[in-house]
Scaffold this motif. Structure first.
Motif, PDB file in Angstrom:
ATOM      1  N   ALA A  75       0.829  -1.221   0.000  1.00  0.00           N
ATOM      2  CA  ALA A  75       0.000   0.000   0.000  1.00  0.00           C
ATOM      3  C   ALA A  75       0.859   1.264   0.000  1.00  0.00           C
ATOM      4  CB  ALA A  75      -0.952  -0.014   1.193  1.00  0.00           C
ATOM      5  N   GLY A  76       1.943   1.234  -0.778  1.00  0.00           N
ATOM      6  CA  GLY A  76       2.800   2.393  -0.899  1.00  0.00           C
ATOM      7  C   GLY A  76       3.763   2.607   0.251  1.00  0.00           C
ATOM      8  N   GLU A  77       3.737   1.746   1.228  1.00  0.00           N
ATOM      9  CA  GLU A  77       4.628   1.865   2.389  1.00  0.00           C
ATOM     10  C   GLU A  77       5.782   0.874   2.250  1.00  0.00           C
ATOM     11  OE1 GLU A  77       4.787   0.402   7.011  1.00  0.00           O
ATOM     12  OE2 GLU A  77       2.823   0.652   6.080  1.00  0.00           O
ATOM     13  N   GLU A  78       6.997   1.393   2.235  1.00  0.00           N
ATOM     14  CA  GLU A  78       8.165   0.503   2.155  1.00  0.00           C
ATOM     15  C   GLU A  78       8.437  -0.089   3.532  1.00  0.00           C
ATOM     16  OE1 GLU A  78      12.333   0.516  -0.048  1.00  0.00           O
ATOM     17  OE2 GLU A  78      12.214   2.037   1.547  1.00  0.00           O
ATOM     18  N   ARG A  79       8.800  -1.374   3.525  1.00  0.00           N
ATOM     19  CA  ARG A  79       9.140  -2.091   4.754  1.00  0.00           C
ATOM     20  C   ARG A  79      10.531  -2.678   4.575  1.00  0.00           C
ATOM     21  NH1 ARG A  79       3.140  -4.750   5.597  1.00  0.00           N
ATOM     22  NH2 ARG A  79       2.089  -2.739   5.417  1.00  0.00           N
ATOM     23  N   VAL A  80      11.418  -2.323   5.485  1.00  0.00           N
ATOM     24  CA  VAL A  80      12.814  -2.727   5.389  1.00  0.00           C
ATOM     25  C   VAL A  80      13.171  -3.589   6.591  1.00  0.00           C
ATOM     26  CG1 VAL A  80      15.208  -1.908   5.283  1.00  0.00           C
ATOM     27  CG2 VAL A  80      13.399  -0.597   4.157  1.00  0.00           C
ATOM     28  N   ALA A  81      13.980  -4.603   6.341  1.00  0.00           N
ATOM     29  CA  ALA A  81      14.479  -5.450   7.429  1.00  0.00           C
ATOM     30  C   ALA A  81      15.892  -5.903   7.104  1.00  0.00           C
ATOM     31  CB  ALA A  81      13.586  -6.667   7.619  1.00  0.00           C
ATOM     32  N   ALA A  82      16.670  -6.045   8.129  1.00  0.00           N
ATOM     33  CA  ALA A  82      17.986  -6.682   8.006  1.00  0.00           C
ATOM     34  C   ALA A  82      17.800  -8.116   8.461  1.00  0.00           C
ATOM     35  CB  ALA A  82      19.009  -5.980   8.879  1.00  0.00           C
ATOM     36  N   CYS A  83      18.318  -9.044   7.686  1.00  0.00           N
ATOM     37  CA  CYS A  83      18.227 -10.468   8.023  1.00  0.00           C
ATOM     38  C   CYS A  83      19.620 -10.952   8.391  1.00  0.00           C
ATOM     39  CB  CYS A  83      17.712 -11.268   6.831  1.00  0.00           C
ATOM     40  SG  CYS A  83      16.105 -10.741   6.240  1.00  0.00           S
ATOM     41  N   VAL A  84      19.762 -11.496   9.576  1.00  0.00           N
ATOM     42  CA  VAL A  84      21.044 -12.011  10.045  1.00  0.00           C
ATOM     43  C   VAL A  84      20.923 -13.526  10.117  1.00  0.00           C
ATOM     44  CG1 VAL A  84      22.828 -11.853  11.802  1.00  0.00           C
ATOM     45  CG2 VAL A  84      21.251  -9.940  11.451  1.00  0.00           C
ATOM     46  N   VAL A  85      21.661 -14.200   9.235  1.00  0.00           N
ATOM     47  CA  VAL A  85      21.577 -15.657   9.161  1.00  0.00           C
ATOM     48  C   VAL A  85      22.949 -16.279   9.350  1.00  0.00           C
ATOM     49  CG1 VAL A  85      19.536 -15.683   7.679  1.00  0.00           C
ATOM     50  CG2 VAL A  85      21.798 -15.696   6.640  1.00  0.00           C
ATOM     51  N   ARG A  86      22.936 -17.513   9.824  1.00  0.00           N
ATOM     52  CA  ARG A  86      24.189 -18.262   9.939  1.00  0.00           C
ATOM     53  C   ARG A  86      24.780 -18.374   8.535  1.00  0.00           C
ATOM     54  NH1 ARG A  86      23.531 -23.820  12.757  1.00  0.00           N
ATOM     55  NH2 ARG A  86      23.417 -24.470  10.597  1.00  0.00           N
ATOM     56  N   ALA A  87      26.080 -18.221   8.414  1.00  0.00           N
ATOM     57  CA  ALA A  87      26.740 -18.114   7.115  1.00  0.00           C
ATOM     58  C   ALA A  87      26.676 -19.381   6.270  1.00  0.00           C
ATOM     59  CB  ALA A  87      28.191 -17.679   7.298  1.00  0.00           C
ATOM     60  N   ASP A  88      26.328 -20.496   6.865  1.00  0.00           N
ATOM     61  CA  ASP A  88      26.197 -21.715   6.056  1.00  0.00           C
ATOM     62  C   ASP A  88      24.785 -21.857   5.489  1.00  0.00           C
ATOM     63  OD1 ASP A  88      25.028 -22.296   8.523  1.00  0.00           O
ATOM     64  OD2 ASP A  88      25.688 -24.390   8.509  1.00  0.00           O
ATOM     65  N   THR A  89      23.981 -20.786   5.618  1.00  0.00           N
ATOM     66  CA  THR A  89      22.620 -20.773   5.090  1.00  0.00           C
ATOM     67  C   THR A  89      22.403 -19.482   4.297  1.00  0.00           C
ATOM     68  OG1 THR A  89      21.611 -19.627   6.976  1.00  0.00           O
ATOM     69  CG2 THR A  89      21.805 -22.026   7.137  1.00  0.00           C
ATOM     70  N   ARG A  90      21.228 -19.396   3.687  1.00  0.00           N
ATOM     71  CA  ARG A  90      20.804 -18.170   3.002  1.00  0.00           C
ATOM     72  C   ARG A  90      19.452 -17.758   3.575  1.00  0.00           C
ATOM     73  NH1 ARG A  90      23.863 -17.196  -1.512  1.00  0.00           N
ATOM     74  NH2 ARG A  90      24.960 -18.957  -2.391  1.00  0.00           N
ATOM     75  N   ALA A  91      19.222 -16.452   3.646  1.00  0.00           N
ATOM     76  CA  ALA A  91      17.943 -15.962   4.156  1.00  0.00           C
ATOM     77  C   ALA A  91      16.817 -16.390   3.220  1.00  0.00           C
ATOM     78  CB  ALA A  91      17.973 -14.439   4.277  1.00  0.00           C
TER      79      ALA A  91
END
Length: 180
Positions: A75-91
């Motif tokens: 609805a025109g609103e940007e939503r931002v997040a930082a994803c912190v994952v273990r390096a042997d995986t992908r978000a």
């Protein structure tokens, strides 16, 4: 604090070496109660990428965390997040993160924009010191790691901290199965 797999490097309390941190990271640590347990190590900036750093300094991928910035809109609103994952995986951006952000499509924030908005260097973005209001989605698996290696906001160093501290970061939300 020391990490046996980083024994070739000297770790120092991060708050004592602001010159090895991006300005937003140094400011966040100065105000964060958990900062007393955060160390910093200087590394070769050419080895800042997780796979190269892990190989060069003999750090298990399970003891490293990667931070990626994701955004979507509703609805025109940007939503931002930082994803912190273990390096042997992908978000899991396309399914889990998209649902958590409640957006139709979630995408990685363009690198130039992520760098500009975080005040951190490409290859050094970390969940410590992110802009106010950003969600920080933390891979639950990292919380059980006795020591986690993360970016410091710059390519020439890494932060080292107990995984359990990640839950105390501003905006942190623990997410099971965030990393796949």
């Amino acid at each position: 604090m020391t990490l046996s797999s980083l024994s070739a490097l000297t770790s120092l309390p991060a708050t004592e070496r602001p010159d090895l941190l991006a300005a937003p990271v140094a400011a966040a640590l100065a105000a964060w109660p958990g900062a007393a347990e955060v160390a910093v190590v200087e590394i070769d900036p050419d080895l800042a990428d997780t796979a190269a750093m892990s190989e060069a300094y003999d750090v298990a991928m399970t003891a490293s965390g990667n931070c990626v910035v994701v955004a979507g809109a509703r609805a025109g609103e940007e939503r931002v997040a930082a994803c912190v994952v273990r390096a042997d995986t992908r978000a899991d951006v396309n399914t889990l993160v998209r649902k958590l952000l409640d957006v139709r499509k979630a995408s990685f924030l363009p690198m130039d924009r992520a760098v500009a908005e975080t005040g951190m260097e490409h290859g050094g973005i970390t969940p410590v010191g992110l802009p106010e209001g950003w969600r920080v989605l933390v891979h639950e698996a990292l919380l059980d790691e006795p020591v986690v290696v993360l970016g410091s906001g710059v390519r020439r160093s890494k932060l080292i901290l107990p995984g359990r501290l990640l839950v105390d970061l501003p905006g942190a939300e623990v997410v099971p199965d965030l990393g796949r």
